[in-house]
Design an enzyme around this catalytic site. Sequence first.
Site, PDB file in Angstrom:
ATOM      1  N   SER A   1      -9.614   1.281   2.749  1.00 38.22           N
ATOM      2  CA  SER A   1      -8.781   2.085   1.894  1.00 38.22           C
ATOM      3  C   SER A   1      -7.683   1.300   1.167  1.00 38.22           C
ATOM      4  CB  SER A   1      -8.138   3.209   2.707  1.00 38.22           C
ATOM      5  OG  SER A   1      -7.319   2.659   3.722  1.00 38.22           O
TER       6      SER A   1
ATOM      7  N   SER B   1      -9.726  -1.125   6.966  1.00 42.99           N
ATOM      8  CA  SER B   1      -9.157  -0.971   5.622  1.00 42.99           C
ATOM      9  C   SER B   1      -8.392  -2.153   5.048  1.00 42.99           C
ATOM     10  CB  SER B   1      -8.262   0.255   5.571  1.00 42.99           C
ATOM     11  OG  SER B   1      -9.074   1.394   5.447  1.00 42.99           O
TER      12      SER B   1
ATOM     13  N   LYS C   1       0.864  -1.190   0.000  1.00 41.52           N
ATOM     14  CA  LYS C   1       0.000   0.000   0.000  1.00 41.52           C
ATOM     15  C   LYS C   1       0.897   1.236   0.000  1.00 41.52           C
ATOM     16  CE  LYS C   1      -3.923   1.795   2.692  1.00 41.52           C
ATOM     17  NZ  LYS C   1      -4.806   1.514   3.844  1.00 41.52           N
TER      18      LYS C   1
HETATM   19  N1  GLN Z   1     -13.040   3.380   6.147  1.00 44.51           N
HETATM   20  C1  GLN Z   1     -12.523   3.827   7.417  1.00 44.51           C
HETATM   21  C2  GLN Z   1     -12.203   5.291   7.339  1.00 44.51           C
HETATM   22  O1  GLN Z   1     -12.501   5.877   6.367  1.00 44.51           O
HETATM   23  C3  GLN Z   1     -11.342   3.014   7.799  1.00 44.51           C
HETATM   24  C4  GLN Z   1     -10.103   3.435   7.128  1.00 44.51           C
HETATM   25  C5  GLN Z   1      -8.933   2.612   7.498  1.00 44.51           C
HETATM   26  O2  GLN Z   1      -9.047   1.568   8.121  1.00 44.51           O
HETATM   27  N2  GLN Z   1      -7.775   3.120   7.143  1.00 44.51           N
HETATM   28  O3  GLN Z   1     -11.677   5.872   8.252  1.00 44.51           O
END
Ligand code: GLN
Length: 476
Positions: free
Chosen positions: A150, A174, A75
């Site tokens: 994400s 994410s 990532k």
């Molecule tokens: N979707 C969640 C957010 O927008 C989690 C994001 C993540 O785990 N980095 O914060």
Amino acid sequence: MSLTSFTLSELCSLLETRKIKAEEVVTDYLKEIEEKDRKISAYITVLGDLALEKAKKIDQKKERGILAGIPLALKDNLLTKGVRTTCASRILQNFIAPYNATVVEKLEKEDAIIIGKTNMDEFAMGSSTENSAFFTTKNPWDLEKVPGGSSGGSAAAVASNMAAASLGSDTGGSIRQPAALCGLVGLKPTYGLVSRYGLVAFASSLDQIGPLTRTVEDCAVLTKIIGGFDAKDSTSSCEPIPDYQKEMMKKLQSLKIAFLKENMLEGVDEGVKEMYYHSLKLLEQMGAELYEMDFPSWDYALACYYIIAPSEASSNLARYDGVRYGYRQTDSQTLKEMYVKTRTEGLGPEVKRRILLGTFALSSGYYEAYYVKAARTRRLITQEFMEAFNKVDYILTPTTPEPAFLIGAKKDPIAMYLSDKFTVSANLAGIPALSLPVGWSREGLPMGLQIIGNFFQESRLFKLAFAIEKKVKFRK
Ligand code: GLN
């Protein structure tokens, strides 16, 4: 047959016995990327030449690490020395990392080959990769759908055989959510198990790095390699790392499982519910004792997360000021104007929303009403988990309320935030959780089952996931 269809563990043994060459593996993967990534857009940066060069060197080596010749994707919020690390943000678009994240060091020590850096929601804020400043990644199972987020690029790359496995980061879901939406195994380890050194910080008390893989075994192999104490991360744990792969093969002993009371599944897609109940039935056949449980404080988990995560983010992202990192707006008369213009142009709308929310929640006068209340709620959520783990070994939930949704379908940020309904609680408590692909929706999209365990019980998670994987045969 292309070497890209083997799992990571299969490739490891083929490479170990020198039946195949690292160069052949990398060549096949690069071919796959060349053919598919135009449509899927999983990668921000492909490290083709570097990867080939490294593969040739590995082929010459006598003594080699466990991951010798395995192409992995990272990532793009994991620092890679000398390589662009963008966080899918304009503000870091040309940022070259000056050092490696600890996880990258650990992978390279085992002779893994980093084949590219993957797309994500900007600064890991989102559930679909639509918040990337560059482009949206597509779900390999249906190009009109999101891959989740994400870590959507990391998931799409592995699901479409453009990497043998990948690493993502999970602050509120994410890793698990994109794993579920793309039909992969994804683990958010116990907080502190994996060093966060060199992971670009979003919400430091929630962030963890973890693997996205095609099988439970691959996930176990990678977790062992990336886990362990690191003096460079003050929240890193000294807990010894067991041989997960070996442990996982042992017989399941205690199998007490909590499942969610029906009211907690309100609003969940019918297909997902069916998959959930079907999985529970399967577990019963495997000898599990099932306990229906209510987690009343989960009703507040999302609200709690969306105070704590933005609060920490607003502080962490203060460093992007045009002076220390990345992009600077040069057409300003004063320092303040430069700050404002740099951040206005460099950061996207979701990131700005979080900074505003967090700054507000931490401001004097509102701090007690929002941040302190959220911190207390977090404590309650953790306590509820601890009480449950006095009775059971595992808690099972669906990973996501629905399978992959259409790109553009969730314009309202709150609708997007709901995707994390089942995942944020494990981050708030700091406990490990794994998503396992267990079924297909009517439309032919993968669905994931979440297995939550107590602190440092990764071994147990792998063991149960491995047993279910054998029964379900998701990958045939
Ligand atoms: N979707 C969640 C957010 O927008 C989690 C994001 C993540 O785990 N980095 O914060």
